[in-house]
Design a protein around this motif. Sequence first.
Motif, PDB file in Angstrom:
ATOM      1  N   LYS C 169       6.309 -12.359  -5.138  1.00 29.02           N
ATOM      2  CA  LYS C 169       7.348 -11.405  -4.759  1.00 29.02           C
ATOM      3  C   LYS C 169       6.802 -10.480  -3.698  1.00 29.02           C
ATOM      4  O   LYS C 169       5.652 -10.046  -3.795  1.00 29.02           O
ATOM      5  N   VAL C 171       8.148  -6.856  -1.967  1.00 29.67           N
ATOM      6  CA  VAL C 171       9.159  -5.794  -1.874  1.00 29.67           C
ATOM      7  C   VAL C 171       8.745  -4.904  -0.707  1.00 29.67           C
ATOM      8  O   VAL C 171       7.642  -4.360  -0.713  1.00 29.67           O
ATOM      9  N   SER C 173       9.735  -1.936   2.319  1.00 30.37           N
ATOM     10  CA  SER C 173      10.589  -0.907   2.930  1.00 30.37           C
ATOM     11  C   SER C 173      10.104  -0.680   4.347  1.00 30.37           C
ATOM     12  O   SER C 173       8.912  -0.491   4.575  1.00 30.37           O
ATOM     13  N   LEU C 243       6.963   0.191  11.261  1.00 34.80           N
ATOM     14  CA  LEU C 243       6.046   0.414  10.154  1.00 34.80           C
ATOM     15  C   LEU C 243       6.693  -0.170   8.903  1.00 34.80           C
ATOM     16  O   LEU C 243       7.891   0.017   8.687  1.00 34.80           O
ATOM     17  N   SER C 245       6.138  -0.809   4.612  1.00 34.97           N
ATOM     18  CA  SER C 245       5.374  -0.510   3.412  1.00 34.97           C
ATOM     19  C   SER C 245       5.682  -1.617   2.415  1.00 34.97           C
ATOM     20  O   SER C 245       6.834  -1.840   2.057  1.00 34.97           O
ATOM     21  N   ALA C 246       4.639  -2.355   2.015  1.00 34.33           N
ATOM     22  CA  ALA C 246       4.870  -3.563   1.213  1.00 34.33           C
ATOM     23  C   ALA C 246       4.161  -3.506  -0.127  1.00 34.33           C
ATOM     24  O   ALA C 246       3.030  -3.017  -0.252  1.00 34.33           O
ATOM     25  N   TYR C 247       4.856  -4.020  -1.118  1.00 36.39           N
ATOM     26  CA  TYR C 247       4.302  -4.206  -2.467  1.00 36.39           C
ATOM     27  C   TYR C 247       4.428  -5.690  -2.762  1.00 36.39           C
ATOM     28  O   TYR C 247       5.510  -6.262  -2.589  1.00 36.39           O
ATOM     29  N   GLU C 249       3.464  -9.123  -5.411  1.00 42.40           N
ATOM     30  CA  GLU C 249       2.920  -9.636  -6.669  1.00 42.40           C
ATOM     31  C   GLU C 249       2.435 -11.058  -6.417  1.00 42.40           C
ATOM     32  O   GLU C 249       3.075 -11.809  -5.676  1.00 42.40           O
ATOM     33  N   ASP C 289      -7.468   6.867   5.499  1.00 37.28           N
ATOM     34  CA  ASP C 289      -6.408   7.158   4.539  1.00 37.28           C
ATOM     35  C   ASP C 289      -5.011   7.139   5.143  1.00 37.28           C
ATOM     36  O   ASP C 289      -4.052   6.783   4.472  1.00 37.28           O
ATOM     37  N   ARG C 312      -4.071   1.212   4.300  1.00 34.71           N
ATOM     38  CA  ARG C 312      -3.717   1.643   2.948  1.00 34.71           C
ATOM     39  C   ARG C 312      -3.602   0.471   1.976  1.00 34.71           C
ATOM     40  O   ARG C 312      -2.717   0.433   1.103  1.00 34.71           O
ATOM     41  N   ARG C 314      -4.223  -1.202  -1.194  1.00 31.89           N
ATOM     42  CA  ARG C 314      -4.628  -0.632  -2.470  1.00 31.89           C
ATOM     43  C   ARG C 314      -3.949  -1.365  -3.624  1.00 31.89           C
ATOM     44  O   ARG C 314      -3.067  -2.185  -3.414  1.00 31.89           O
ATOM     45  N   GLY C 316      -1.713  -2.405  -6.749  1.00 26.59           N
ATOM     46  CA  GLY C 316      -0.326  -2.177  -7.131  1.00 26.59           C
ATOM     47  C   GLY C 316      -0.283  -1.727  -8.584  1.00 26.59           C
ATOM     48  O   GLY C 316      -1.012  -0.816  -8.972  1.00 26.59           O
ATOM     49  N   LEU C 317       0.529  -2.389  -9.399  1.00 24.56           N
ATOM     50  CA  LEU C 317       0.668  -1.970 -10.789  1.00 24.56           C
ATOM     51  C   LEU C 317      -0.363  -2.606 -11.710  1.00 24.56           C
ATOM     52  O   LEU C 317      -0.600  -2.124 -12.798  1.00 24.56           O
ATOM     53  N   ARG C 323      -0.637  -3.314  -2.685  1.00 27.17           N
ATOM     54  CA  ARG C 323       0.223  -2.573  -1.766  1.00 27.17           C
ATOM     55  C   ARG C 323      -0.475  -2.436  -0.422  1.00 27.17           C
ATOM     56  O   ARG C 323      -1.706  -2.362  -0.356  1.00 27.17           O
ATOM     57  N   THR C 325       0.334  -1.031   3.995  1.00 27.77           N
ATOM     58  CA  THR C 325       1.229  -0.571   5.056  1.00 27.77           C
ATOM     59  C   THR C 325       0.879  -1.375   6.296  1.00 27.77           C
ATOM     60  O   THR C 325      -0.296  -1.575   6.597  1.00 27.77           O
TER      61      THR C 325
END
Lengths: 353, 353, 353, 353
Positions: C169, C171, C173, C243, C245-247, C249, C289, C312, C314, C316-317, C323, C325
Motif C-alpha cells: 500500500k 498512501v 499526500s 512535494l 509525503s508518502a506512507y 506498507e 531533518d 525524512r 523514517r 511508519g507504524l 514514511r 518525503t
Amino acid sequence: MGKSKLRAAILGVTGMVGQQYVRMLENHPWFEVTTLVGSRSAGKLYGEAVEWIDSYEPPARIMNMPVKVAEPESEDVDLVFSSLPTEAAYQLDTKYAARFPTVSDASSYRMEPDVPLLIPEVNPDHLGLLEVQRRKRGWKGSLVTSPNCTATGLVIALKPLHDAYRIRKAVVSTMQALSGAGYPGVPSLRIIDNVIPYIKGEEEKVAAETKKMLGAKSSDAISPDPMGVSVMVHRVATIDGHLESAYIETERPVDVEEAKEVLRDFRGKPQEMKLPTAPERPIIVMEQDDRPQPRLDRMAGSVPGMSTVVGRVRRGLDDHSLRLTLLSHNTIRGAAGNAILIAEMMHELGYLE
Amino acid sequence: MGKSKLRAAILGVTGMVGQQYVRMLENHPWFEVTTLVGSRSAGKLYGEAVEWIDSYEPPARIMNMPVKVAEPESEDVDLVFSSLPTEAAYQLDTKYAARFPTVSDASSYRMEPDVPLLIPEVNPDHLGLLEVQRRKRGWKGSLVTSPNCTATGLVIALKPLHDAYRIRKAVVSTMQALSGAGYPGVPSLRIIDNVIPYIKGEEEKVAAETKKMLGAKSSDAISPDPMGVSVMVHRVATIDGHLESAYIETERPVDVEEAKEVLRDFRGKPQEMKLPTAPERPIIVMEQDDRPQPRLDRMAGSVPGMSTVVGRVRRGLDDHSLRLTLLSHNTIRGAAGNAILIAEMMHELGYLE
Amino acid sequence: MGKSKLRAAILGVTGMVGQQYVRMLENHPWFEVTTLVGSRSAGKLYGEAVEWIDSYEPPARIMNMPVKVAEPESEDVDLVFSSLPTEAAYQLDTKYAARFPTVSDASSYRMEPDVPLLIPEVNPDHLGLLEVQRRKRGWKGSLVTSPNCTATGLVIALKPLHDAYRIRKAVVSTMQALSGAGYPGVPSLRIIDNVIPYIKGEEEKVAAETKKMLGAKSSDAISPDPMGVSVMVHRVATIDGHLESAYIETERPVDVEEAKEVLRDFRGKPQEMKLPTAPERPIIVMEQDDRPQPRLDRMAGSVPGMSTVVGRVRRGLDDHSLRLTLLSHNTIRGAAGNAILIAEMMHELGYLE
Amino acid sequence: MGKSKLRAAILGVTGMVGQQYVRMLENHPWFEVTTLVGSRSAGKLYGEAVEWIDSYEPPARIMNMPVKVAEPESEDVDLVFSSLPTEAAYQLDTKYAARFPTVSDASSYRMEPDVPLLIPEVNPDHLGLLEVQRRKRGWKGSLVTSPNCTATGLVIALKPLHDAYRIRKAVVSTMQALSGAGYPGVPSLRIIDNVIPYIKGEEEKVAAETKKMLGAKSSDAISPDPMGVSVMVHRVATIDGHLESAYIETERPVDVEEAKEVLRDFRGKPQEMKLPTAPERPIIVMEQDDRPQPRLDRMAGSVPGMSTVVGRVRRGLDDHSLRLTLLSHNTIRGAAGNAILIAEMMHELGYLE
C-alpha cells in the motif's frame, strides 16, 4: 424608515466588485437588491454562477436568486449599480441611465464632461452636473460614476491638503492588490516572489481622474485642477488594499504636524448627513513608524474598508514638500462602497425620486 | 595568471551576504578564500555553522573549513571582505583596515570623509581618497566601503542621466526584497499578503550615500552632489532584487529615446579593464511594458546579478522630467558582488600590493 | 558525434512545458529543434508568441523561429515531442505517431494497452510494447508517453523500495507547484495565503499510472501492479517542484537505514548508458531533518531538475511500514526532461531509426 | 447573569495565542480579564508591549492595562489561562494550578497521567481525572490542558468516525499555518515559494495526544486508544488554519454518504449546554470538490474559528478505508478558543467554584 426600500439592480453581479455589492447591500436600511444581471451567468442561480472567493459567507437569499440578462428597457427597479467590464459598460450604462438613476464603477464614461465622477466627501457639488446631463441627453434617469480604485484613496488624501496648501505636483508610486485585477486576474505564476511594474492604462486614468475630481465646477462643466500628477503603478502579492507612496509639492509652506491635523480633521457631506455607509473618519492617520500595512489596516475604521488610512507623514525635500503613505481598500471604497455612498447621498438629496 | 592567488578573509561569513561571497569567490581567477571569520559560529566547520538558504549548493571545500574568531592582528591574508553587522563592523573594520586592504559592506564607515564609498563604474576616482586616509590614519592597509543595497542600483541608473541632463531632484519609491533584511529577517507572518512601508534608517542612508557617490572629489574630500533625493521605502514579499520606481527632474531638457540610449551606452572602468566580475553592460534597458520584474530579471546579464535592469522609461510631468523603474540584485551588486568588483579594480590599479 | 543531429519538432511549444523543451534542447548533443508547432500562435515568431515566465533567457535562434500549425502528414523531422493540451493531443499525437517517433507528455494515450508509459530508470522494458503497437496499428512511427508529473517522482522513489520490500500500500499526500497547472493556471487570488485540496482528475491518474509503470510486461501487455495506491492532492503556493509525503506498507520487514541505502544505490539504464540528460543519481537522499524543500532542492543533482530528492525517511507504524518525503521537479523530470530522456534511450536502442 | 464575572489572568499574554485570548474574552459573558502576565514585557502597558499582528483592533481597555510578572502565590483571580512557552509553563503552570483552576495551552503537562487533555466535545469525561489530580497533588486549584493545535482538529473529526466505525489506523499529512510557529516564528526567506516538511516534535505530539484523547477513562487513569496514528507535518505559507489530509482504516465497513452524516450529526456537551463559545456544529461538512481551503473556511461557522471543516470525504482503498481533508483554526480552536470552551464547561459543571 416607514416607507419600503428602493429596489436595486446590480449589473455584473458575479464579478469581484459585484460580490462586494451583494455583501454591502445585505441588510442595507434604504436599498434592497431585487435584480441580478450577468451575461455569461444568465439563467443560473447566483449560487451556481458565482465563484465566491471571499471568506464572508454569501447570504442565502441572494444565492438562490436567478441571474438574468440585461434588459434596460423593461427592468423594474428604482436604481442601478453597474460593475460591468469596460466594453459592456459602454453598451449598457447609458441605456440604463436613460431610465434609471445609475451609479457605475466602470471607467467607460468617467471622463465625459457631463458625467459626475464622484467621491461624496470630496466633490459632492459635481452632482450638479446632472442638470446639464439631463438637459443634454434627455434622460429620465442619470449616470454618476465612481472613480478608479487607485485614484479614490489618493484623492481623499489629497483633498484636505490641497485645500490647505494648494498642491502643485503629486508624484505617486502604487503597490496594488490582486483583487484590483478582477477574477481570474493575475496568474499566480506571475506574482509569487515578484512585483509587476505595469497595469494597462492605469497611470493615465489615475492622473486624469484625480485632476477631474479636484477640479472646479463652473455652471455646466468641470475644469480639471492644474496640479501635475505623475503616477507609477505596481502590482504586488496582496489580496486587497492599494498602498500608495506619495510625494507632493505645495504652493504654501507645509508643517508636518499641522498637515496631520488637517488630514485627521477632514470631514465631508456623508459624515454631516450621517449616511449609513459613511465612515466616521474618512481619513485615519497612523503615527506608528511602519503603518499603514495592507493586511492590518485595509479594514480599519467604523465602516470597514471605507476609510483611507494615512501614515508616515514626513517632510519632503524642503518646506514646500511632504511625503506620506496611504492605503485604500480597492473593492470597497475603491468600487462598491463608494458607489453605494454616492447612491445614499443622492437619496438624501432627492436625486433618486 | 602565473602568480598565485591572493588570500582573502571573509568576515561575517555565515550571513546572507557572507554566503554570496562564498559563492562568487569560488573559482575566482585572482582571489582565494582562505579564512572564514564569524563570531557566534567560531569553532565550528562552515557546513555546521551556516543556515544555507540558497538553492545553489555550497562548495565542499568551504563547507569543511573551520570558522574562526576575528584576530585582526594576526590574520595571514592579502585582503579582507567584511560583511559584519553594523556594530561589529564599527569595532573590527578599522582594525583590519589598519593592516590589510579591506572592502566592507557595512554601513558603519560609509559616510566618513576619508573613506571611499564606491561603485567601480560610477566613481572610481574616489579611490584617490585612500591617500588622504593613509596620511590621516597611518594605516598599512585601507578601508573602502560598498554602498547600501538600495543606493547601489539607484546610483548606477542615475549616473549617466546626471552626466547627460544634470538631475536636480530624484523622488524614489522602493519595493525591497526580503533578503535585504538578512536572516532570520522579516517574520513570515508580517509579509504574506502584505507590504511594510518602513525599513529603519534606510531612507536617510540612501539619500546621503547617493549624494556622496555622485559628489565631486577635490584634493582631499568629496563634496556631496546638491541634487535633492527623496526616498520612500517598502518591503515586499520577494526573495531577492530591489525594485525602485524613480521620478527625476533635470536641468537640461530630456528626450525619452535619447535617455534610453544614454543608459544603454553607459560603460565604466570595470568594463574597460575587463574585470572578471564586471558585467558587459552595467545597465540593461528593457522595452517591454511590464519589465523589469524581480523574479524574471534580477539575474539578467553576462554576470548574473551585477547589472542594473531599467525599464518603463517614460516622460514625467514635462520636458524636464523623466520616470523609470529599476531593478538591482541586493545581495550581489548590492553587496558581495560590488565589493568583489571593487577589489578587482583595486588589484588592477595596484592598490592591493 | 560525426553524424548530423536528429531534427525535432515540439508540439505545444509556447506552453510551460514547451518552454522547458526549448531550454533543455538548446545545445543538445543529438537533437536539434527545427520545427515549432502551436495552434493559437501559428504565424507568429516564437519570441512574439510566447509568454516567457522563466528567469532563464530564451535562445535567440528559437525566439526568431516561426511557429506553425500542425501538419502531421508533411512535417519534415526525425522525431516529435508533444506537450499539447489533452484534447489537442487526442487529435494529433496519433497522427504524428503514425509517421514519426513521438514522445508525448499528454495524458491522452498514457493508459492505452499498447502505449508504453515510461520512466527510463524504472521500466525501460516496457518499450518492448512498441512491437505490439506497430503490429496492431501499422504505424511507421511510434508513440511513447511520459507520465503525470506527480506520478513521476513517486514511481522513481517507490521502484527500488518495491524491488527490495514489495510494497502493498502507498498512501500519498501531495503539495503541488503552480507551474503544474500550466499558464495562466491558478489565479493568484486563489492561492495567496491558501492551499487548494483538489486538482481535477489528478488523484485517479497518479494511482493508475503508478500501477501501470510498476506493472509487469508479459509478451504483449502490462499487468498493473496489485499494490494499493491512495493519493490526496493539494495545490500550494510554490512555483516549481511537487512535494509528496508518502506512507507505505511492505510485505517484507523494512529497516530504515537499509531503505536509505536502497534508495541511494538505485541506478537505471540511463545511468549505465550515460545518456546526456541522465542525472548521475536518479535519487538523492537527504539526511537533514527539514529537507527536501521545493525552493532549495528542486534543482539538486548533476542534471538540474532530473533527480528525485528524498528525505525524512523514517519508521511508519511498525516494521512493515515506512514514511518519506519526496520532491520532483514537475516541468523538468515531470515533463520535458523525462520525455527527452526517453528519446535519448530510444536513440541508443535504435528506436529512432 | 446576576452575579459578577469571574476574574481571569492570562499568562503569556503578548504572544500570538495571548492575543487571541484578549480578543475572545472581550465581552465574554462569564469571564473578565483582570490580570496580564508576561515576562519580557512586565512593567509595560499591554499596548506598548504587544506586537499586534492581527487586523482586529485590540480593545482600548486591555491596551492600557499593565503587564506584570508572574506571582502565582499572590495573584488575585478566579481562574488562569496559560499560553506560556514550554519551558516557562513547566515552571509556572503547576504553581498556578496549586491555587487556581488553570487551563493551559502549553505542551508541558499534557501527557501527565492525572492531567486531563481536553476537547469538550470529545472527552468531557476525562475531567473526572481532576479528582485523582487533587488527591495526588493536594492542590486547591487544578490543571487542565488543551491539546496541540494539529491534534485538535484531527481528533474532532476522528471522534464520530471512531465511534461509528472503530478506526484502526490513521495516516495524516498536514499543511500547517505560520501562526502555529508563534511570533517571530518562521522567517519569510524560508517559506516564500516553499514548503518545509518538518516541525520539531510535532509528529510525536499529535500521535500521542490523539491516542490519549480518544482513550478510555478508567477509575483513575486514561488508557490510550490502540489505533495506529502516523503523522507527517509540513509548514506552508498560510497565515492561519491547519489543513490536514487523512486516510483512515476502520474495523467496520464504511459507507461514504453515511460517514458524512455521522460527521454532520456530531454534537457534544458544549452544544447541549449551549456554552457561549460553542459552535452550533462542531463539524461542518462541505460538499464542493475543492474545499475546505484555509483562507476561505478557517472562520466558518457560528463561532468563527471553532468549527472543524471537513471536505473531500471519499473512498480509500477498499470498504474499510476512508479519506478526508480537514481544516481547523490553529490559534482559535487549536489554542485560546478550546481553552475558553474548557473553562466554560468547567464553570457549568461547578469546577470553578
